[in-house]
Design a protein around this motif. Sequence first.
Motif, mmCIF file in Angstrom:
data_model
loop_
_atom_site.group_PDB
_atom_site.id
_atom_site.type_symbol
_atom_site.label_atom_id
_atom_site.label_comp_id
_atom_site.label_asym_id
_atom_site.label_seq_id
_atom_site.Cartn_x
_atom_site.Cartn_y
_atom_site.Cartn_z
ATOM 1 N N ASP A 111 -45.010 -5.045 33.778
ATOM 2 C CA ASP A 111 -44.255 -5.708 32.706
ATOM 3 C C ASP A 111 -43.190 -4.796 32.115
ATOM 4 N N SER A 112 -43.541 -3.540 31.888
ATOM 5 C CA SER A 112 -42.575 -2.618 31.266
ATOM 6 C C SER A 112 -41.382 -2.393 32.192
ATOM 7 N N VAL A 113 -41.634 -2.347 33.485
ATOM 8 C CA VAL A 113 -40.544 -2.143 34.450
ATOM 9 C C VAL A 113 -39.645 -3.380 34.491
ATOM 10 N N LEU A 114 -40.256 -4.557 34.576
ATOM 11 C CA LEU A 114 -39.473 -5.805 34.649
ATOM 12 C C LEU A 114 -38.668 -6.027 33.376
ATOM 13 N N ILE A 143 -46.425 -1.370 44.181
ATOM 14 C CA ILE A 143 -46.297 -2.671 43.502
ATOM 15 C C ILE A 143 -45.011 -2.693 42.675
ATOM 16 N N LEU A 144 -44.744 -1.593 41.991
ATOM 17 C CA LEU A 144 -43.542 -1.515 41.148
ATOM 18 C C LEU A 144 -42.279 -1.515 42.023
ATOM 19 N N ALA A 145 -42.328 -0.782 43.114
ATOM 20 C CA ALA A 145 -41.170 -0.710 44.023
ATOM 21 C C ALA A 145 -40.860 -2.094 44.588
ATOM 22 N N LYS A 146 -41.903 -2.834 44.943
ATOM 23 C CA LYS A 146 -41.728 -4.184 45.490
ATOM 24 C C LYS A 146 -41.092 -5.097 44.439
ATOM 25 N N ALA A 147 -41.571 -4.998 43.209
ATOM 26 C CA ALA A 147 -41.030 -5.834 42.120
ATOM 27 C C ALA A 147 -39.563 -5.490 41.851
ATOM 28 N N VAL A 148 -39.240 -4.201 41.901
ATOM 29 C CA VAL A 148 -37.854 -3.771 41.679
ATOM 30 C C VAL A 148 -36.953 -4.368 42.758
ATOM 31 N N LYS A 149 -37.400 -4.308 43.999
ATOM 32 C CA LYS A 149 -36.600 -4.834 45.118
ATOM 33 C C LYS A 149 -36.463 -6.356 45.053
ATOM 34 N N VAL A 172 -44.058 2.742 52.359
ATOM 35 C CA VAL A 172 -42.630 3.019 52.095
ATOM 36 C C VAL A 172 -41.774 1.768 52.297
ATOM 37 N N SER A 173 -42.426 0.595 52.363
ATOM 38 C CA SER A 173 -41.664 -0.616 52.677
ATOM 39 C C SER A 173 -40.586 -0.939 51.643
#
Length: 241
Positions: A111-114, A143-149, A172-173
């Motif tokens: 949530d904080s990242v989004l 999980i955070l990297a996926k959400a950012v992408k 590293v996806s």
Amino acid sequence: MLLFTPGPTPVPEFVRVAMSEPTIHHRTPEFEAIFAKTRTLLKEVIKMPEVLMLASSGTGAMEACVTSLCAKKLLSVNSGKFGERFGKIAKAFGIPNVEIKNAWDTPASLDSVLEALKQNPDIDAFCIQACESAGGLRHSYEILAKAVKEFNPNIMVIVDAITAMGVEELDVSCVDALIGGSQKAFMLPPGLSIIGLSQKAIEKIEERNIGFYFNLKTELKNQVKNTTAWTAPTTIIIGLC
Ligand SMILES: *Cc1c(COP(=O)(O)O)cnc(C)c1O
């Protein structure tokens, strides 16, 4: 003496023996063969299309990734000393920085990242530790990297895996730059940093062409030809190989 720190760690005897051979020159076919083999092995370990080795401690690679991959605004997670460092690097280079600050025992929440991404549409790079060594914290960086992408595939995802690369298999996806350091999980002496790169990161590096010693475009140009822009830390690379 036994070292019980995240790094420098003790260096195993077989590695010390490998490094005790007379020093060779870095611009020789002999060293280029070792460099080529090391590149291949590293790519197998990190499962990324490209890898760079720099004569620096891990922080040098963090700096190179921030300057090369962030042009507008950096989103960083500070759950400890090393996460804080990404913000300090941004400040040193005058790069605007949004920081998610947590206690040392608190991983970054999705949530904080989004929320930060929604509030700051100009964020073009996201930095986080895989393992924040300060408090021994494992972020769910995948999980955070996926959400950012998913939010914006053009945001560069930089993961400091200095105490994770070589420890566990890393997803590293959704990662554009994955940072490692010789004196941590690799159990080598300090002085070599490693950066795994995605295809998108390579394009960004070529486009930005920034810095001098830490100009990753210059390094890429040389390292694909199995040499380095500046004098390579030959002894440590021999130990790694
Ligand atoms: C050790 C460490 C660093 C800093 O690396 P140096 O090699 O000391 O520059 C950065 N991030 C993490 C997670 C670390 O453990």
